[in-house]
Design a protein around this motif. Structure first.
Motif, PDB file in Angstrom:
ATOM      1  N   ALA A   1      -2.026 -27.553   6.690  1.00  0.00           N
ATOM      2  CA  ALA A   1      -1.431 -28.854   7.031  1.00  0.00           C
ATOM      3  C   ALA A   1      -1.939 -29.281   8.389  1.00  0.00           C
ATOM      4  CB  ALA A   1       0.082 -28.772   7.061  1.00  0.00           C
ATOM      5  N   ASN A   2      -2.343 -30.524   8.467  1.00  0.00           N
ATOM      6  CA  ASN A   2      -2.667 -31.098   9.769  1.00  0.00           C
ATOM      7  C   ASN A   2      -1.419 -31.088  10.634  1.00  0.00           C
ATOM      8  OD1 ASN A   2      -5.342 -31.867   9.664  1.00  0.00           O
ATOM      9  ND2 ASN A   2      -4.890 -33.790   8.632  1.00  0.00           N
ATOM     10  N   PRO A   3      -1.556 -30.782  11.894  1.00  0.00           N
ATOM     11  CA  PRO A   3      -0.372 -30.899  12.747  1.00  0.00           C
ATOM     12  C   PRO A   3       0.069 -32.360  12.798  1.00  0.00           C
ATOM     13  CG  PRO A   3      -2.352 -30.428  14.039  1.00  0.00           C
ATOM     14  CD  PRO A   3      -2.749 -30.390  12.599  1.00  0.00           C
TER      15      PRO A   3
ATOM     16  N   ALA B   1      -9.276 -33.254   0.965  1.00  0.00           N
ATOM     17  CA  ALA B   1     -10.297 -32.976   1.973  1.00  0.00           C
ATOM     18  C   ALA B   1     -10.146 -33.914   3.156  1.00  0.00           C
ATOM     19  CB  ALA B   1     -11.685 -33.145   1.364  1.00  0.00           C
ATOM     20  N   CYS B   2     -10.063 -33.330   4.344  1.00  0.00           N
ATOM     21  CA  CYS B   2     -10.049 -34.120   5.570  1.00  0.00           C
ATOM     22  C   CYS B   2     -11.493 -34.393   5.972  1.00  0.00           C
ATOM     23  CB  CYS B   2      -9.350 -33.357   6.683  1.00  0.00           C
ATOM     24  SG  CYS B   2      -9.485 -34.177   8.296  1.00  0.00           S
ATOM     25  N   GLU B   3     -11.727 -35.571   6.518  1.00  0.00           N
ATOM     26  CA  GLU B   3     -13.069 -35.953   6.955  1.00  0.00           C
ATOM     27  C   GLU B   3     -13.569 -35.024   8.051  1.00  0.00           C
ATOM     28  OE1 GLU B   3     -10.280 -37.330   7.806  1.00  0.00           O
ATOM     29  OE2 GLU B   3     -10.394 -37.388   9.976  1.00  0.00           O
ATOM     30  N   GLU B   4     -12.636 -34.290   8.699  1.00  0.00           N
ATOM     31  CA  GLU B   4     -13.068 -33.398   9.777  1.00  0.00           C
ATOM     32  C   GLU B   4     -13.457 -32.023   9.266  1.00  0.00           C
ATOM     33  OE1 GLU B   4     -10.518 -33.523  13.224  1.00  0.00           O
ATOM     34  OE2 GLU B   4     -10.209 -35.675  12.899  1.00  0.00           O
TER      35      GLU B   4
END
Ligand SMILES: Nc1nc2c(c(=O)[nH]1)N[C@H]1C(S)=C(S)[C@@H](COP(=O)(O)O)O[C@H]1N2
Ligand SMILES: [Mo]
Length: 252
Positions: A78-80, A131-134
């Protein structure tokens, strides 16, 4: 008229134009067929237009890949998330019973749905990849109601071209064209991996758009707005992402 040969023809035209005389010529052609994304002007505009136009012509009705339950990532990443603020905390303390999703704009029946109503709607499930772009990504099972179901219930008008969606985090807003809004895998999701959607993953309500990058899957959604133009929203580029240098259309 059979649309497929026409689609092939236009795509071939776009590709040839891009090869022969550059992106700008392809963009001109795309414009003629109404395949220009809201961020299709400016420095990166021709590139965005070519991507969007080609995707729309070639991958219509395509489904995002679905995985088996055994492939679900453990534990999912999970993204913070930044602190969510007082309003969110009050709603959370009340078990999200007062969380509502407003639906407005070009619909015959504007109004709002409670979380309980949304949970009573026909359930779709999918095991897909986010998918996150990062660069990071994970596979999870998502459950919720199809966005198309909510749009049909609300009576989206035929002129509708986009759905804008907003979060309780007011700087996060996005939009989809009707093809992705009505796509069977696009969900208003309230569950993940067999439980209620966890707060770090966007609970109680998150839009899930498995055919696009993670940033289109906005967490903590509070409203949907159906429109025929994105010009009046923010800087008119379709969402917050292009204002930060990301593409409006993030197809994968
Ligand atoms: N409201 C809200 N939605 C959001 C974000 C956010 O910070 N706030 N981050 C986005 C980004 S950039 C990505 S990649 C995904 C991350 O989802 P995850 O936490 O499930 O990995 O959520 C998207 N939705
Ligand atoms: Mo992201």
């Amino acid at each position: 008229m059979n649309p497929i040969p026409r689609r092939k023809l236009i795509t071939t035209g776009l590709t040839l134009a891009a090869g022969a005389s550059g992106l700008a010529a392809a963009a001109t052609l795309a414009r003629r067929y109404g395949l220009v994304p809201p961020d299709g002007s400016g420095l990166y505009g021709p590139g965005e237009t070519l991507t969007y136009a080609a995707q729309r012509l070639l991958t219509r009705h395509a489904l995002a890949r679905e995985f088996s339950p055994a492939q679900i990532s453990k534990p999912p990443f999970a993204n913070p998330v930044r602190p969510l603020g007082d309003t969110f905390q009050r709603l959370q303390q009340a078990g999200f019973t007062d969380w509502r999703l407003q639906v407005g704009g070009m619909v015959a029946h504007p109004g709002s749905f409670s979380l309980a109503e949304i949970k009573s709607f026909p359930l779709s499930r999918q095991v897909t990849h986010l998918a996150c772009e990062e660069g990071w990504s994970y596979i999870a099972e998502w459950t919720g109601v199809r966005l198309s179901h909510i749009l049909h219930l609300s009576g989206a008008l035929p002129q509708a071209r986009y759905v804008v969606y907003r979060s309780i985090q007011s700087d996060w807003w996005e939009s989809l064209d009707m093809e992705d809004a009505l796509h069977p895998q696009t969900l208003v999701a309230h569950g993940m991996n067999g439980a209620d959607m966890p707060v770090p993953f966007g609970g109680p309500l998150r839009l899930r758009v498995p055919r696009q990058l993670g940033y289109k899957s906005v967490k903590y959604i509070t409203s949907l707005l159906v429109t025929d133009s994105l010009k009046g929203f923010g800087k008119g580029l379709g969402s917050a992402s292009p204002e930060d240098g990301y593409a409006w259309y993030a197809g994968i």
